[in-house]
Design a protein around this motif. Structure first.
Motif, mmCIF file in Angstrom:
data_model
loop_
_atom_site.group_PDB
_atom_site.id
_atom_site.type_symbol
_atom_site.label_atom_id
_atom_site.label_comp_id
_atom_site.label_asym_id
_atom_site.label_seq_id
_atom_site.Cartn_x
_atom_site.Cartn_y
_atom_site.Cartn_z
ATOM 1 N N GLY A 154 -56.783 48.875 -30.900
ATOM 2 C CA GLY A 154 -56.443 49.532 -32.153
ATOM 3 C C GLY A 154 -56.051 48.538 -33.229
ATOM 4 N N CYS A 155 -55.308 49.006 -34.209
ATOM 5 C CA CYS A 155 -54.812 48.140 -35.293
ATOM 6 C C CYS A 155 -53.490 48.706 -35.791
ATOM 7 N N ALA A 156 -52.523 48.803 -34.876
ATOM 8 C CA ALA A 156 -51.219 49.379 -35.218
ATOM 9 C C ALA A 156 -50.512 48.556 -36.280
ATOM 10 N N GLY A 157 -50.554 47.242 -36.158
ATOM 11 C CA GLY A 157 -49.900 46.380 -37.118
ATOM 12 C C GLY A 157 -48.391 46.358 -36.953
ATOM 13 N N THR A 158 -47.742 45.456 -37.664
ATOM 14 C CA THR A 158 -46.288 45.354 -37.699
ATOM 15 C C THR A 158 -45.840 45.529 -39.135
ATOM 16 N N TYR A 159 -44.929 46.441 -39.347
ATOM 17 C CA TYR A 159 -44.532 46.761 -40.715
ATOM 18 C C TYR A 159 -43.880 45.568 -41.405
ATOM 19 N N THR A 160 -44.309 45.327 -42.645
ATOM 20 C CA THR A 160 -43.746 44.256 -43.462
ATOM 21 C C THR A 160 -43.267 44.848 -44.772
ATOM 22 N N ALA A 161 -41.973 44.731 -45.042
ATOM 23 C CA ALA A 161 -41.414 45.263 -46.287
ATOM 24 C C ALA A 161 -41.904 44.425 -47.449
ATOM 25 N N THR A 162 -42.210 45.076 -48.561
ATOM 26 C CA THR A 162 -42.664 44.366 -49.748
ATOM 27 C C THR A 162 -41.491 44.149 -50.684
ATOM 28 N N SER A 163 -41.470 42.981 -51.366
ATOM 29 C CA SER A 163 -40.397 42.677 -52.313
ATOM 30 C C SER A 163 -40.835 43.073 -53.711
ATOM 31 N N SER A 164 -39.853 43.347 -54.589
ATOM 32 C CA SER A 164 -40.152 43.776 -55.954
ATOM 33 C C SER A 164 -40.074 42.599 -56.910
ATOM 34 N N ALA A 165 -40.808 42.688 -58.028
ATOM 35 C CA ALA A 165 -40.840 41.615 -59.025
ATOM 36 C C ALA A 165 -39.476 41.359 -59.659
ATOM 37 N N PRO A 166 -38.686 42.396 -60.038
ATOM 38 C CA PRO A 166 -37.376 42.141 -60.648
ATOM 39 C C PRO A 166 -36.455 41.321 -59.759
ATOM 40 N N VAL A 167 -36.500 41.605 -58.439
ATOM 41 C CA VAL A 167 -35.656 40.842 -57.526
ATOM 42 C C VAL A 167 -36.081 39.381 -57.531
ATOM 43 N N ALA A 168 -37.397 39.160 -57.527
ATOM 44 C CA ALA A 168 -37.901 37.783 -57.541
ATOM 45 C C ALA A 168 -37.493 37.077 -58.820
ATOM 46 N N ALA A 169 -37.542 37.795 -59.976
ATOM 47 C CA ALA A 169 -37.168 37.195 -61.259
ATOM 48 C C ALA A 169 -35.697 36.824 -61.275
ATOM 49 N N ALA A 170 -34.859 37.712 -60.739
ATOM 50 C CA ALA A 170 -33.422 37.448 -60.703
ATOM 51 C C ALA A 170 -33.128 36.248 -59.817
ATOM 52 N N THR A 171 -33.846 36.163 -58.688
ATOM 53 C CA THR A 171 -33.652 35.036 -57.784
ATOM 54 C C THR A 171 -34.050 33.724 -58.456
ATOM 55 N N SER A 172 -35.165 33.780 -59.200
ATOM 56 C CA SER A 172 -35.622 32.582 -59.907
ATOM 57 C C SER A 172 -34.600 32.129 -60.942
ATOM 58 N N SER A 173 -34.004 33.068 -61.682
ATOM 59 C CA SER A 173 -32.998 32.737 -62.686
ATOM 60 C C SER A 173 -31.762 32.131 -62.044
ATOM 61 N N SER A 174 -31.391 32.690 -60.887
ATOM 62 C CA SER A 174 -30.219 32.177 -60.177
ATOM 63 C C SER A 174 -30.434 30.732 -59.760
ATOM 64 N N ARG A 175 -31.649 30.441 -59.284
ATOM 65 C CA ARG A 175 -31.945 29.078 -58.861
ATOM 66 C C ARG A 175 -31.918 28.132 -60.071
ATOM 67 N N ALA A 176 -32.437 28.625 -61.227
ATOM 68 C CA ALA A 176 -32.438 27.804 -62.435
ATOM 69 C C ALA A 176 -31.027 27.491 -62.881
ATOM 70 N N ALA A 177 -30.118 28.479 -62.774
ATOM 71 C CA ALA A 177 -28.720 28.265 -63.154
ATOM 72 C C ALA A 177 -28.077 27.218 -62.266
ATOM 73 N N SER A 178 -28.394 27.251 -60.988
ATOM 74 C CA SER A 178 -27.855 26.249 -60.071
ATOM 75 C C SER A 178 -28.338 24.860 -60.449
ATOM 76 N N SER A 179 -29.607 24.798 -60.884
ATOM 77 C CA SER A 179 -30.169 23.510 -61.292
ATOM 78 C C SER A 179 -29.448 22.948 -62.515
ATOM 79 N N VAL A 180 -29.080 23.862 -63.457
ATOM 80 C CA VAL A 180 -28.352 23.439 -64.660
ATOM 81 C C VAL A 180 -26.994 22.869 -64.282
ATOM 82 N N ALA A 181 -26.325 23.514 -63.342
ATOM 83 C CA ALA A 181 -25.000 23.046 -62.914
ATOM 84 C C ALA A 181 -25.070 21.641 -62.354
ATOM 85 N N VAL A 182 -26.127 21.375 -61.605
ATOM 86 C CA VAL A 182 -26.295 20.041 -61.041
ATOM 87 C C VAL A 182 -26.565 19.025 -62.144
#
Length: 344
Positions: free
Chosen positions: A251-279
């Motif tokens: 068969g092809c039952a597969g294993t469920y993989t949750a998908t991430s949303s774009a806003p979460v990715a954008a927020a994560t990217s901004s957080s990483r950028a802020a950390s870079s500024v602090a450094v």
């Protein structure tokens, strides 16, 4: 002596003229005669007189549309027959059965699948004339007419572009856990049939939430509702057909993989950028100011993105108070107009 002889001869002649046994076709006295008569032809009282054996398709469908829908309905019957036969063979000892129906008895799913395969198919109608106007809305591939006509389903032109034939099961990158339940014509039309009162009887509904994970969770915690859940019946039929027929034993039952949303990715990217500024600030104040400006600009863009994406979600939550999202369409109570766009 002469007189005696004459009397004897006279008696003999009388005996010959009146034999003891009948001649020819003469009927012996008290003989029983059997007469065979043709019975009148009975009137037509067949128990299934007038039965409808194929799902009706409206005259509004042209030859091509009719062919697609007819083939799709035949494929629906195919996966339902296999689902039924799988249960009849293995009962609730099947690992696939336990996955979707837990410890529930087999009677209800057997009944729903058998009804679609062998039940009378009257009071069901598929049409193509966009009678309610929903096919003009972006993303709509079809809909049950609900209170407008509970026995009718409209198939929009988008369906002919999106739906796949059953012969392509386990192809196109599809697997059961992550694939849409309306990816194939067979399962899409199964879902639409279960809405019809003649088929689902108002008992089969959407009891699980969260698609595949919700179906699996409900089988473990509340299997009583799994056997009458529309999504569960679709997933089970798809996985059984994939395992038993398409790719036997695998068969092809597969294993469920949750998908991430774009806003979460954008927020994560901004957080990483802020950390870079602090450094950077610890190394060069001037560079920190420049980097901070870039981060602020990036943060504003991220917030705008979140707001833009949140707007439809809020609208969906408002709609959810009266309408229930399902795949590419909404289920709304009588008298409630569906949202103008399909669920996100």
């Amino acid at each position: 002596m002469v007189a005696y002889t004459s009397l004897a001869l006279l008696g003999a002649s009388v005996a010959v003229a009146n034999p003891l046994f009948p001649r020819g076709n003469q009927v012996r006295q008290n003989q029983v005669v059997t007469v065979t008569m043709a019975a009148p032809t009975p009137s037509n009282t067949a128990w299934n007189a007038g039965a409808v054996t194929e799902y009706p398709i409206h005259a509004s469908c042209n030859a091509t549309q009719r062919a697609y829908i007819k083939n799709g309905l035949e494929e629906t019957i195919t996966i339902c027959r296999q689902a039924r036969d799988h249960i009849l063979r293995w009962g609730n000892s099947s690992s696939i059965y336990q996955k979707y129906f837990g410890n529930a008895s087999t009677g209800e799913p057997l009944g729903w699948f058998t009804k679609i395969v062998d039940g009378d198919k009257s009071d069901v109608l598929f049409r193509c004339d966009n009678v309610d106007g929903n096919c003009r809305l972006p993303g709509w591939a079809g809909h049950w007419r609900g209170s407008n006509a509970t026995s009718e389903t409209v198939i929009c032109d988008l369906s002919y572009e999106l739906r796949r034939p059953l012969e392509g099961m386990c192809m196109f990158g599809y697997n059961v856990a992550n694939g849409a339940t309306n990816f194939y014509w067979a399962s899409d039309l199964l879902h639409r049939l279960l809405h019809i009162p003649k088929v689902g009887e108002g008992v089969v509904e959407h009891y699980s939430t969260g698609k595949y994970p919700g179906v699996i969770s409900m089988a473990k915690t509340n299997a009583t509702w799994s056997v009458r859940d529309s999504d569960t019946l679709q997933y089970f039929a798809l996985e059984v057909y994939a395992h038993d027929v398409a790719v036997p034993g695998i068969g092809c039952a597969g294993t469920y993989t949750a998908t991430s949303s774009a806003p979460v990715a954008a927020a994560t990217s901004s957080s990483r950028a802020a950390s870079s500024v602090a450094v950077s600030a610890t190394r060069s104040p001037a560079a920190a100011v420049s980097s901070a400006a870039a981060v602020i600009s990036s943060a504003v863009a991220a917030v705008s993105s979140v707001r833009a994406s949140a707007a439809p979600a809020v609208s969906s939550r408002v709609a959810d108070t009266t309408c229930t999202p399902h795949d590419d369409h909404w289920h709304c109570p009588p008298g409630v107009t569906p949202p103008s766009s399909p669920p996100s």
